[in-house]
Design a protein around this motif. Structure first.
Motif, PDB file in Angstrom:
ATOM      1  N   GLY A  48      -7.358   5.540  -3.409  1.00  0.00           N
ATOM      2  CA  GLY A  48      -6.311   6.195  -4.188  1.00  0.00           C
ATOM      3  C   GLY A  48      -4.906   5.652  -4.012  1.00  0.00           C
ATOM      4  O   GLY A  48      -3.929   6.373  -4.217  1.00  0.00           O
ATOM      5  N   ARG A  49      -4.790   4.383  -3.617  1.00  0.00           N
ATOM      6  CA  ARG A  49      -3.470   3.772  -3.386  1.00  0.00           C
ATOM      7  C   ARG A  49      -3.464   2.358  -3.995  1.00  0.00           C
ATOM      8  O   ARG A  49      -4.479   1.888  -4.499  1.00  0.00           O
ATOM      9  N   PRO A  50      -2.327   1.658  -3.905  1.00  0.00           N
ATOM     10  CA  PRO A  50      -2.320   0.264  -4.375  1.00  0.00           C
ATOM     11  C   PRO A  50      -3.290  -0.586  -3.558  1.00  0.00           C
ATOM     12  O   PRO A  50      -3.534  -0.302  -2.371  1.00  0.00           O
ATOM     13  N   ILE A  51      -3.822  -1.622  -4.198  1.00  0.00           N
ATOM     14  CA  ILE A  51      -4.818  -2.468  -3.521  1.00  0.00           C
ATOM     15  C   ILE A  51      -4.186  -3.827  -3.207  1.00  0.00           C
ATOM     16  O   ILE A  51      -3.763  -4.543  -4.121  1.00  0.00           O
ATOM     17  N   PRO A  52      -4.138  -4.193  -1.950  1.00  0.00           N
ATOM     18  CA  PRO A  52      -3.566  -5.500  -1.590  1.00  0.00           C
ATOM     19  C   PRO A  52      -4.532  -6.643  -1.912  1.00  0.00           C
ATOM     20  O   PRO A  52      -5.663  -6.420  -2.332  1.00  0.00           O
ATOM     21  N   VAL A  92       0.819  -1.226   0.000  1.00  0.00           N
ATOM     22  CA  VAL A  92       0.000   0.000   0.000  1.00  0.00           C
ATOM     23  C   VAL A  92       0.854   1.278   0.000  1.00  0.00           C
ATOM     24  O   VAL A  92       0.338   2.371  -0.238  1.00  0.00           O
ATOM     25  N   GLU A  93       2.144   1.122   0.254  1.00  0.00           N
ATOM     26  CA  GLU A  93       3.046   2.284   0.216  1.00  0.00           C
ATOM     27  C   GLU A  93       3.783   2.405  -1.113  1.00  0.00           C
ATOM     28  O   GLU A  93       4.582   3.318  -1.303  1.00  0.00           O
ATOM     29  N   CYS A  94       3.555   1.451  -2.022  1.00  0.00           N
ATOM     30  CA  CYS A  94       4.374   1.373  -3.238  1.00  0.00           C
ATOM     31  C   CYS A  94       4.112   2.563  -4.170  1.00  0.00           C
ATOM     32  O   CYS A  94       2.973   2.943  -4.423  1.00  0.00           O
ATOM     33  N   ARG A  95       5.202   3.125  -4.700  1.00  0.00           N
ATOM     34  CA  ARG A  95       5.106   4.241  -5.656  1.00  0.00           C
ATOM     35  C   ARG A  95       6.040   3.994  -6.845  1.00  0.00           C
ATOM     36  O   ARG A  95       6.599   4.924  -7.416  1.00  0.00           O
ATOM     37  N   ARG A  96       6.186   2.718  -7.199  1.00  0.00           N
ATOM     38  CA  ARG A  96       7.175   2.338  -8.210  1.00  0.00           C
ATOM     39  C   ARG A  96       6.809   2.809  -9.622  1.00  0.00           C
ATOM     40  O   ARG A  96       7.681   2.932 -10.464  1.00  0.00           O
ATOM     41  N   ALA A 145      -4.442  -8.858  -7.876  1.00  0.00           N
ATOM     42  CA  ALA A 145      -4.377  -8.271  -9.217  1.00  0.00           C
ATOM     43  C   ALA A 145      -2.939  -8.316  -9.714  1.00  0.00           C
ATOM     44  O   ALA A 145      -2.001  -8.182  -8.929  1.00  0.00           O
ATOM     45  N   ALA A 146      -2.802  -8.494 -11.028  1.00  0.00           N
ATOM     46  CA  ALA A 146      -1.466  -8.515 -11.632  1.00  0.00           C
ATOM     47  C   ALA A 146      -0.787  -7.158 -11.465  1.00  0.00           C
ATOM     48  O   ALA A 146       0.414  -7.069 -11.264  1.00  0.00           O
ATOM     49  N   VAL A 147      -1.599  -6.105 -11.554  1.00  0.00           N
ATOM     50  CA  VAL A 147      -1.127  -4.735 -11.350  1.00  0.00           C
ATOM     51  C   VAL A 147      -2.004  -4.141 -10.253  1.00  0.00           C
ATOM     52  O   VAL A 147      -3.223  -4.194 -10.350  1.00  0.00           O
ATOM     53  N   ARG A 148      -1.392  -3.594  -9.231  1.00  0.00           N
ATOM     54  CA  ARG A 148      -2.158  -3.280  -8.010  1.00  0.00           C
ATOM     55  C   ARG A 148      -2.667  -1.845  -7.944  1.00  0.00           C
ATOM     56  O   ARG A 148      -3.341  -1.482  -6.985  1.00  0.00           O
ATOM     57  N   CYS A 149      -2.315  -1.046  -8.960  1.00  0.00           N
ATOM     58  CA  CYS A 149      -2.865   0.310  -9.010  1.00  0.00           C
ATOM     59  C   CYS A 149      -3.733   0.452 -10.252  1.00  0.00           C
ATOM     60  O   CYS A 149      -3.447  -0.158 -11.280  1.00  0.00           O
ATOM     61  N   ALA A 150      -4.745   1.289 -10.147  1.00  0.00           N
ATOM     62  CA  ALA A 150      -5.637   1.510 -11.292  1.00  0.00           C
ATOM     63  C   ALA A 150      -4.871   2.180 -12.422  1.00  0.00           C
ATOM     64  O   ALA A 150      -4.229   3.209 -12.211  1.00  0.00           O
TER      65      ALA A 150
END
Ligand code: SF4
Length: 230
Positions: free
Chosen positions: A41-45, A11-15, A113-118
């Motif tokens: 508005g963040r990555p979804i675990p 949930v902290e990822c900003r890669r 999800a394969a990709v955790r951000c929208a």
């Protein structure tokens, strides 16, 4: 690593700069119908049980679905289809999912999800898929001992699952198994045989056009649930 420590990192990822910008902008601009809500508005675990028998690998959260509610497939049309089917085949305690504390519980199942951000237009770039793959590698290793079936939603879910299997050091059949609705492959893992099942993604693009119907979805998820022959 535990699922809890993994979640705290995800949930902290900003890669991915493009996805960070998009997920946060959507969370501020919002859709008019959700103007009163605070978007995640963040990555979804991952969501579901810690020792799943079934792992569902989706594509990425929806901008006004998971990116709003903080839980995968929750509050969007794809989720309406997915959770209704999981309920029908006995893998969920209720057929609907509207927000993160709506009482929904999965049985024997975990969703990632394969990709955790929208991503914009639901289309992550190859680089973004590469960036996010290590999270699935770790999550797969953590849940592997109990796992019997992986359901891959769409080509991106299918490729992400195969890549994670290889990352875990498991032998994947050659030539690479081809994605299709109902496609399957057997992977030998240190914990026994794992069945990979392909399923069309329950996106509106597929459900509106009739490419994916409820019986088709129930067929694959029913096989994963063990109520239909695999
Ligand atoms: Fe991080 Fe994955 Fe989000 Fe990229 S998509 S910022 S790798 S969580």
């Amino acid at each position: 690593e535990t699922l809890a420590s993994l979640e705290a990192k995800i949930v902290e990822c900003r890669r991915c700069p493009r996805l960070v910008e998009w997920r946060e902008r959507v969370a501020v601009e919002k859709r008019a119908a959700f103007a009163d809500e605070t978007y995640w508005g963040r990555p979804i675990p991952g969501f579901g049980v810690a020792q799943p028998r079934v792992l569902i690998v989706g594509l990425a959260p929806a901008a006004h679905g998971g990116n709003r509610t903080g839980r995968l497939f929750t509050g969007d049309r794809s989720g309406d289809w997915l959770f209704a089917s999981l309920y029908r085949v006995g893998l969920a305690n209720q057929p609907t999912s509207t927000h993160a504390d709506d009482g929904l519980e999965l049985r024997d199942t975990r969703i990632v999800a394969a990709v955790r951000c929208a991503p914009p237009q639901n289309k992550p770039t190859t680089q973004e898929r590469d960036n996010c793959a290590p999270w699935l590698d770790v999550e797969l290793r953590l849940v592997a001992p109990s796992l019997r079936t992986v359901v891959a939603l769409g080509t991106i879910g299918w490729d992400a699952a195969l890549r994670a299997f290889r990352g875990a050091g498991w032998e994947v059949p050659r030539p690479k198994p081809k994605f299709g609705h109902g496609a399957e492959a057997t992977i030998v893992t240190p914990y026994g045989e794992l069945l990979l099942l392909g399923c069309y993604h329950p996106s509106q693009q597929n459900t509106f056009t009739g490419k994916l119907t409820e019986p088709m979805l129930d067929d694959v998820l029913g096989r994963a649930a063990g109520i239909l022959p695999a």
